[in-house]
Design a protein around this motif. Structure first.
Motif, PDB file in Angstrom:
ATOM      1  N   GLY A 118       7.556  -6.713  -3.569  1.00 12.54           N
ATOM      2  CA  GLY A 118       6.252  -6.882  -2.964  1.00 12.54           C
ATOM      3  C   GLY A 118       6.244  -6.577  -1.500  1.00 12.54           C
ATOM      4  O   GLY A 118       7.269  -6.412  -0.871  1.00 12.54           O
ATOM      5  N   SER A 119       5.033  -6.472  -0.975  1.00 12.10           N
ATOM      6  CA  SER A 119       4.866  -6.270   0.446  1.00 12.10           C
ATOM      7  C   SER A 119       5.041  -7.591   1.152  1.00 12.10           C
ATOM      8  O   SER A 119       5.166  -8.636   0.541  1.00 12.10           O
ATOM      9  CB  SER A 119       3.463  -5.713   0.719  1.00 12.10           C
ATOM     10  OG  SER A 119       2.498  -6.692   0.412  1.00 12.10           O
ATOM     11  N   THR A 124       3.109  -8.607  -5.501  1.00 12.02           N
ATOM     12  CA  THR A 124       2.873  -7.258  -6.025  1.00 12.02           C
ATOM     13  C   THR A 124       2.836  -7.374  -7.536  1.00 12.02           C
ATOM     14  O   THR A 124       3.873  -7.416  -8.184  1.00 12.02           O
ATOM     15  CB  THR A 124       3.991  -6.298  -5.568  1.00 12.02           C
ATOM     16  OG1 THR A 124       3.994  -6.247  -4.151  1.00 12.02           O
ATOM     17  CG2 THR A 124       3.760  -4.907  -6.115  1.00 12.02           C
ATOM     18  N   ALA A 196       4.487  -0.735  -8.188  1.00 12.92           N
ATOM     19  CA  ALA A 196       4.240  -0.338  -6.804  1.00 12.92           C
ATOM     20  C   ALA A 196       4.743   1.082  -6.546  1.00 12.92           C
ATOM     21  O   ALA A 196       4.152   1.818  -5.742  1.00 12.92           O
ATOM     22  CB  ALA A 196       4.914  -1.322  -5.851  1.00 12.92           C
ATOM     23  N   ASP A 227       0.146  -1.935   2.721  1.00 10.06           N
ATOM     24  CA  ASP A 227       1.520  -1.466   2.873  1.00 10.06           C
ATOM     25  C   ASP A 227       1.581  -0.132   3.603  1.00 10.06           C
ATOM     26  O   ASP A 227       2.542   0.157   4.304  1.00 10.06           O
ATOM     27  CB  ASP A 227       2.185  -1.338   1.502  1.00 10.06           C
ATOM     28  CG  ASP A 227       2.316  -2.676   0.806  1.00 10.06           C
ATOM     29  OD1 ASP A 227       3.028  -3.545   1.341  1.00 10.06           O
ATOM     30  OD2 ASP A 227       1.717  -2.867  -0.259  1.00 10.06           O
ATOM     31  N   GLY A 249       0.484  -3.066  -2.575  1.00  9.27           N
ATOM     32  CA  GLY A 249       1.197  -3.394  -3.802  1.00  9.27           C
ATOM     33  C   GLY A 249       1.028  -2.321  -4.854  1.00  9.27           C
ATOM     34  O   GLY A 249       1.370  -1.154  -4.654  1.00  9.27           O
ATOM     35  N   THR A 250       0.438  -2.682  -5.969  1.00  6.49           N
ATOM     36  CA  THR A 250       0.262  -1.758  -7.093  1.00  6.49           C
ATOM     37  C   THR A 250      -1.118  -1.123  -7.115  1.00  6.49           C
ATOM     38  O   THR A 250      -1.484  -0.475  -8.095  1.00  6.49           O
ATOM     39  CB  THR A 250       0.476  -2.507  -8.425  1.00  6.49           C
ATOM     40  OG1 THR A 250      -0.515  -3.542  -8.536  1.00  6.49           O
ATOM     41  CG2 THR A 250       1.862  -3.133  -8.497  1.00  6.49           C
ATOM     42  N   GLN A 280      -5.414  -7.500  -2.717  1.00  9.26           N
ATOM     43  CA  GLN A 280      -4.285  -8.417  -2.579  1.00  9.26           C
ATOM     44  C   GLN A 280      -4.590  -9.771  -3.208  1.00  9.26           C
ATOM     45  O   GLN A 280      -3.727 -10.378  -3.852  1.00  9.26           O
ATOM     46  CB  GLN A 280      -3.925  -8.599  -1.105  1.00  9.26           C
ATOM     47  CG  GLN A 280      -2.684  -9.445  -0.875  1.00  9.26           C
ATOM     48  CD  GLN A 280      -1.459  -8.847  -1.526  1.00  9.26           C
ATOM     49  OE1 GLN A 280      -0.966  -7.814  -1.094  1.00  9.26           O
ATOM     50  NE2 GLN A 280      -0.950  -9.499  -2.570  1.00  9.26           N
ATOM     51  N   GLN A 283      -4.027  -9.537  -6.859  1.00  8.28           N
ATOM     52  CA  GLN A 283      -2.601  -9.517  -7.210  1.00  8.28           C
ATOM     53  C   GLN A 283      -1.947 -10.881  -7.008  1.00  8.28           C
ATOM     54  O   GLN A 283      -0.943 -11.200  -7.645  1.00  8.28           O
ATOM     55  CB  GLN A 283      -1.877  -8.453  -6.373  1.00  8.28           C
ATOM     56  CG  GLN A 283      -2.275  -7.036  -6.737  1.00  8.28           C
ATOM     57  CD  GLN A 283      -1.555  -6.000  -5.914  1.00  8.28           C
ATOM     58  OE1 GLN A 283      -0.429  -5.612  -6.228  1.00  8.28           O
ATOM     59  NE2 GLN A 283      -2.191  -5.557  -4.831  1.00  8.28           N
TER      60      GLN A 283
END
Length: 294
Positions: A118-119, A124, A196, A227, A249-250, A280, A283
Protein backbone atom coordinates in the motif's frame (compact mmCIF):
# COMPACT_ATOMS: atom_id res chain seq x y z
CA UNK A 1 23.56 0.75 71.00
CA UNK A 2 27.31 0.54 71.27
CA UNK A 3 30.12 -1.49 69.89
CA UNK A 4 29.04 -3.92 67.22
CA UNK A 5 25.67 -2.27 66.27
CA UNK A 6 23.42 -4.34 63.96
CA UNK A 7 26.13 -6.91 63.21
CA UNK A 8 26.40 -7.68 66.95
CA UNK A 9 22.64 -8.09 67.29
CA UNK A 10 22.60 -10.44 64.32
CA UNK A 11 25.39 -12.51 65.84
CA UNK A 12 24.02 -12.79 69.39
CA UNK A 13 21.38 -15.46 70.12
CA UNK A 14 17.88 -14.32 71.14
CA UNK A 15 17.21 -15.14 74.86
CA UNK A 16 14.33 -17.47 75.59
CA UNK A 17 11.13 -15.61 76.41
CA UNK A 18 12.39 -12.31 74.96
CA UNK A 19 9.38 -12.00 72.65
CA UNK A 20 6.94 -12.59 75.53
CA UNK A 21 8.73 -9.99 77.63
CA UNK A 22 8.54 -7.38 74.86
CA UNK A 23 4.87 -8.13 74.29
CA UNK A 24 4.09 -7.68 78.00
CA UNK A 25 5.97 -4.37 78.20
CA UNK A 26 4.22 -2.98 75.09
CA UNK A 27 0.82 -4.04 76.41
CA UNK A 28 1.47 -2.24 79.69
CA UNK A 29 2.57 0.95 77.93
CA UNK A 30 -0.49 0.97 75.66
CA UNK A 31 -2.84 0.44 78.59
CA UNK A 32 -1.25 3.40 80.41
CA UNK A 33 -1.72 5.74 77.39
CA UNK A 34 -5.06 4.98 75.60
CA UNK A 35 -4.69 7.98 73.22
CA UNK A 36 -1.31 6.75 72.01
CA UNK A 37 -2.80 3.28 71.55
CA UNK A 38 -5.62 4.71 69.43
CA UNK A 39 -3.23 6.65 67.20
CA UNK A 40 -0.95 3.64 66.81
CA UNK A 41 -3.88 1.40 65.88
CA UNK A 42 -5.13 3.96 63.32
CA UNK A 43 -1.67 4.23 61.79
CA UNK A 44 -1.33 0.46 61.45
CA UNK A 45 -4.76 -0.05 59.86
CA UNK A 46 -4.64 0.32 56.05
CA UNK A 47 -6.72 3.21 54.76
CA UNK A 48 -9.34 2.44 52.12
CA UNK A 49 -8.42 4.51 49.03
CA UNK A 50 -11.22 6.30 47.15
CA UNK A 51 -12.13 4.86 43.74
CA UNK A 52 -9.84 6.42 41.11
CA UNK A 53 -11.42 8.71 38.54
CA UNK A 54 -9.11 7.29 35.90
CA UNK A 55 -7.10 4.05 35.59
CA UNK A 56 -4.28 4.27 38.14
CA UNK A 57 -0.78 4.87 36.87
CA UNK A 58 2.02 2.78 38.34
CA UNK A 59 5.29 4.63 38.74
CA UNK A 60 8.31 2.41 39.15
CA UNK A 61 11.61 3.86 40.30
CA UNK A 62 15.04 2.49 39.53
CA UNK A 63 17.73 3.51 42.05
CA UNK A 64 21.40 2.61 42.03
CA UNK A 65 23.16 3.33 45.32
CA UNK A 66 25.91 2.29 47.70
CA UNK A 67 29.65 2.40 47.32
CA UNK A 68 31.73 0.69 44.67
CA UNK A 69 32.05 -2.51 46.69
CA UNK A 70 28.50 -2.88 48.00
CA UNK A 71 26.23 -0.99 45.58
CA UNK A 72 22.65 -2.03 44.90
CA UNK A 73 20.00 -1.60 42.19
CA UNK A 74 16.42 -1.01 43.39
CA UNK A 75 13.56 -1.58 40.91
CA UNK A 76 10.27 -0.84 42.63
CA UNK A 77 10.09 -3.15 45.65
CA UNK A 78 12.96 -5.37 44.46
CA UNK A 79 16.56 -4.75 45.58
CA UNK A 80 19.33 -6.40 43.58
CA UNK A 81 23.11 -6.44 44.15
CA UNK A 82 25.03 -4.48 41.55
CA UNK A 83 27.04 -7.32 40.11
CA UNK A 84 28.24 -8.00 36.59
CA UNK A 85 25.66 -10.76 36.15
CA UNK A 86 22.77 -8.52 37.23
CA UNK A 87 23.89 -5.70 34.92
CA UNK A 88 24.18 -8.08 31.97
CA UNK A 89 20.69 -9.46 32.69
CA UNK A 90 19.13 -5.98 32.95
CA UNK A 91 20.83 -4.95 29.70
CA UNK A 92 19.43 -8.03 27.94
CA UNK A 93 15.95 -7.25 29.28
CA UNK A 94 16.22 -3.68 27.99
CA UNK A 95 17.25 -4.88 24.53
CA UNK A 96 14.39 -7.40 24.48
CA UNK A 97 11.86 -4.70 25.41
CA UNK A 98 13.17 -2.44 22.65
CA UNK A 99 12.81 -5.27 20.11
CA UNK A 100 9.28 -5.99 21.28
CA UNK A 101 8.36 -2.32 20.91
CA UNK A 102 9.69 -2.25 17.35
CA UNK A 103 7.91 -5.48 16.43
CA UNK A 104 4.69 -4.22 17.99
CA UNK A 105 4.87 -0.97 16.03
CA UNK A 106 5.54 -2.88 12.82
CA UNK A 107 2.59 -5.18 13.49
CA UNK A 108 0.27 -2.21 13.96
CA UNK A 109 1.63 -0.59 10.80
CA UNK A 110 1.13 -3.76 8.78
CA UNK A 111 -2.40 -4.07 10.08
CA UNK A 112 -3.21 -0.72 8.51
CA UNK A 113 -2.22 -1.89 5.05
CA UNK A 114 -3.51 -4.68 2.87
CA UNK A 115 -1.21 -7.61 2.11
CA UNK A 116 -1.15 -6.49 -1.53
CA UNK A 117 1.05 -3.59 -0.43
CA UNK A 118 0.00 0.00 0.00
CA UNK A 119 0.79 3.64 -0.20
CA UNK A 120 1.74 5.66 2.81
CA UNK A 121 -1.77 7.15 2.95
CA UNK A 122 -3.90 4.07 3.65
CA UNK A 123 -4.81 0.60 2.53
CA UNK A 124 -4.40 -0.75 -0.99
CA UNK A 125 -7.45 -2.91 -1.56
CA UNK A 126 -9.04 -3.99 -4.83
CA UNK A 127 -12.58 -2.68 -5.25
CA UNK A 128 -14.20 -5.88 -6.50
CA UNK A 129 -17.83 -4.90 -5.95
CA UNK A 130 -19.73 -2.56 -8.29
CA UNK A 131 -21.35 -0.54 -5.44
CA UNK A 132 -17.92 0.23 -3.97
CA UNK A 133 -16.72 1.68 -7.28
CA UNK A 134 -19.97 3.61 -7.81
CA UNK A 135 -19.61 5.16 -4.35
CA UNK A 136 -16.26 6.68 -5.37
CA UNK A 137 -18.04 8.93 -7.89
CA UNK A 138 -19.05 12.20 -6.19
CA UNK A 139 -22.53 13.64 -6.58
CA UNK A 140 -23.18 17.23 -7.65
CA UNK A 141 -23.58 18.43 -4.05
CA UNK A 142 -20.07 17.17 -3.24
CA UNK A 143 -18.64 19.39 -5.99
CA UNK A 144 -20.20 22.69 -4.89
CA UNK A 145 -23.54 24.33 -4.19
CA UNK A 146 -25.63 24.96 -7.31
CA UNK A 147 -24.11 22.25 -9.50
CA UNK A 148 -26.24 19.58 -11.17
CA UNK A 149 -25.61 16.17 -12.69
CA UNK A 150 -25.75 16.26 -16.49
CA UNK A 151 -24.41 12.76 -17.15
CA UNK A 152 -25.52 10.21 -14.55
CA UNK A 153 -23.06 7.85 -12.91
CA UNK A 154 -22.19 4.93 -15.18
CA UNK A 155 -20.27 1.86 -13.98
CA UNK A 156 -19.15 -0.88 -16.36
CA UNK A 157 -17.09 -4.02 -15.93
CA UNK A 158 -13.53 -4.05 -17.20
CA UNK A 159 -12.14 -1.15 -19.21
CA UNK A 160 -14.37 -0.56 -22.29
CA UNK A 161 -12.54 1.17 -25.10
CA UNK A 162 -9.09 0.38 -23.70
CA UNK A 163 -7.00 -1.14 -26.46
CA UNK A 164 -4.00 -2.24 -24.36
CA UNK A 165 -2.39 -1.82 -20.97
CA UNK A 166 -5.57 -2.50 -19.02
CA UNK A 167 -4.76 -5.91 -17.58
CA UNK A 168 -6.57 -6.58 -14.31
CA UNK A 169 -9.25 -3.93 -14.90
CA UNK A 170 -12.31 -4.61 -12.74
CA UNK A 171 -14.58 -1.60 -13.35
CA UNK A 172 -14.69 1.75 -15.12
CA UNK A 173 -16.96 4.49 -13.74
CA UNK A 174 -17.79 7.98 -15.00
CA UNK A 175 -20.03 10.93 -14.09
CA UNK A 176 -20.40 14.58 -15.22
CA UNK A 177 -21.60 17.63 -13.25
CA UNK A 178 -22.09 21.17 -14.57
CA UNK A 179 -23.03 24.68 -13.53
CA UNK A 180 -24.65 27.09 -16.00
CA UNK A 181 -23.30 30.37 -14.65
CA UNK A 182 -20.45 30.65 -15.13
CA UNK A 183 -20.23 27.91 -17.73
CA UNK A 184 -18.32 25.26 -15.80
CA UNK A 185 -18.22 21.49 -15.77
CA UNK A 186 -16.28 18.58 -14.38
CA UNK A 187 -15.96 15.03 -15.69
CA UNK A 188 -14.82 12.28 -13.31
CA UNK A 189 -13.31 9.05 -14.64
CA UNK A 190 -12.42 6.14 -12.33
CA UNK A 191 -10.78 2.80 -13.17
CA UNK A 192 -10.52 0.06 -10.53
CA UNK A 193 -7.88 -2.70 -10.84
CA UNK A 194 -7.20 -5.96 -9.06
CA UNK A 195 -3.67 -4.96 -7.97
CA UNK A 196 -1.68 -1.78 -7.46
CA UNK A 197 0.83 -2.96 -10.09
CA UNK A 198 -1.86 -3.20 -12.77
CA UNK A 199 -3.16 0.24 -11.78
CA UNK A 200 0.37 1.67 -11.97
CA UNK A 201 0.88 0.18 -15.45
CA UNK A 202 -2.39 1.71 -16.65
CA UNK A 203 -1.50 5.12 -15.19
CA UNK A 204 1.89 4.98 -16.91
CA UNK A 205 0.24 4.33 -20.27
CA UNK A 206 -2.30 7.13 -19.80
CA UNK A 207 0.43 9.56 -18.86
CA UNK A 208 2.56 8.59 -21.87
CA UNK A 209 -0.42 9.09 -24.17
CA UNK A 210 -1.07 12.56 -22.77
CA UNK A 211 2.61 13.49 -23.04
CA UNK A 212 2.55 12.60 -26.74
CA UNK A 213 -0.37 14.95 -27.35
CA UNK A 214 1.77 18.09 -27.34
CA UNK A 215 -0.51 19.99 -29.74
CA UNK A 216 -3.51 20.23 -27.42
CA UNK A 217 -2.06 19.71 -23.91
CA UNK A 218 0.63 21.45 -21.92
CA UNK A 219 1.94 20.12 -18.59
CA UNK A 220 0.99 22.17 -15.53
CA UNK A 221 1.93 22.01 -11.87
CA UNK A 222 -0.47 21.12 -9.07
CA UNK A 223 -0.01 19.74 -5.60
CA UNK A 224 0.92 16.01 -5.49
CA UNK A 225 -2.05 13.67 -5.27
CA UNK A 226 -2.25 9.99 -4.25
CA UNK A 227 0.70 7.75 -5.03
CA UNK A 228 1.47 9.53 -8.30
CA UNK A 229 -0.18 12.31 -10.25
CA UNK A 230 0.09 14.55 -13.30
CA UNK A 231 -1.81 17.55 -14.69
CA UNK A 232 -2.26 19.23 -18.09
CA UNK A 233 -3.77 22.45 -19.36
CA UNK A 234 -5.75 22.48 -22.61
CA UNK A 235 -5.73 25.49 -24.88
CA UNK A 236 -9.32 26.52 -25.70
CA UNK A 237 -10.51 29.83 -27.15
CA UNK A 238 -12.57 31.92 -24.69
CA UNK A 239 -12.50 29.16 -22.07
CA UNK A 240 -10.25 27.38 -19.66
CA UNK A 241 -9.81 23.61 -19.39
CA UNK A 242 -7.41 21.35 -17.54
CA UNK A 243 -7.22 17.77 -16.34
CA UNK A 244 -5.46 15.93 -13.56
CA UNK A 245 -4.75 12.22 -13.32
CA UNK A 246 -3.74 10.32 -10.20
CA UNK A 247 -3.26 6.79 -8.97
CA UNK A 248 -4.14 5.87 -5.42
CA UNK A 249 -3.51 2.23 -4.60
CA UNK A 250 -5.46 0.06 -7.02
CA UNK A 251 -7.52 2.92 -8.47
CA UNK A 252 -6.73 5.28 -11.34
CA UNK A 253 -8.64 8.59 -11.34
CA UNK A 254 -8.92 11.31 -13.97
CA UNK A 255 -10.56 14.69 -13.44
CA UNK A 256 -11.30 17.05 -16.35
CA UNK A 257 -12.40 20.57 -15.42
CA UNK A 258 -13.51 23.45 -17.65
CA UNK A 259 -14.72 26.96 -16.98
CA UNK A 260 -16.03 29.84 -19.07
CA UNK A 261 -13.33 32.20 -17.82
CA UNK A 262 -9.76 31.91 -16.63
CA UNK A 263 -9.01 28.59 -15.04
CA UNK A 264 -7.99 28.45 -11.39
CA UNK A 265 -5.49 25.60 -10.75
CA UNK A 266 -6.68 25.50 -7.13
CA UNK A 267 -10.18 24.52 -8.31
CA UNK A 268 -8.79 21.68 -10.42
CA UNK A 269 -6.67 20.52 -7.49
CA UNK A 270 -9.67 20.55 -5.13
CA UNK A 271 -11.77 18.48 -7.53
CA UNK A 272 -9.01 15.97 -8.26
CA UNK A 273 -8.14 15.64 -4.56
CA UNK A 274 -11.76 14.94 -3.70
CA UNK A 275 -11.83 12.05 -6.17
CA UNK A 276 -8.52 10.68 -4.88
CA UNK A 277 -9.69 10.92 -1.26
CA UNK A 278 -12.94 9.13 -2.07
CA UNK A 279 -11.00 6.35 -3.82
CA UNK A 280 -8.79 5.97 -0.74
CA UNK A 281 -11.77 5.95 1.61
CA UNK A 282 -13.34 3.14 -0.42
CA UNK A 283 -10.10 1.12 -0.26
CA UNK A 284 -9.99 1.70 3.51
CA UNK A 285 -13.41 0.06 3.75
CA UNK A 286 -15.13 3.35 4.61
CA UNK A 287 -17.97 5.19 2.91
CA UNK A 288 -16.55 7.82 0.52
CA UNK A 289 -17.59 11.23 1.90
CA UNK A 290 -14.89 13.64 0.64
CA UNK A 291 -16.18 16.91 -0.80
CA UNK A 292 -14.56 19.65 -2.91
CA UNK A 293 -16.52 22.79 -2.10
CA UNK A 294 -14.96 24.87 -4.87
Amino acid sequence: MGGGGPRRLDAEPVPDGAADDVHARLTALLEEDPEFARRLRAALEPAVPPPPAAPPTVHQQITIGGNADHSTIVIGPVELPRTRGVLVTLTAIGVALAVLLVLGFRTVLNALTDDEGGSGNGRTTALRQEPDVRAVLPDAASVAHGWETTQPADVRKGAPGCESGCGGALYTATVRHEKESPLAGVFFHVEAYDTADHAAARFKDLRADKDRNTDGLAPMSIQPLGDESVAYRREIVNAGSAEAGARVGTVVTWTTYRTGGSLDPAALTALARMLVDRAQQAQDGREPTARAGI
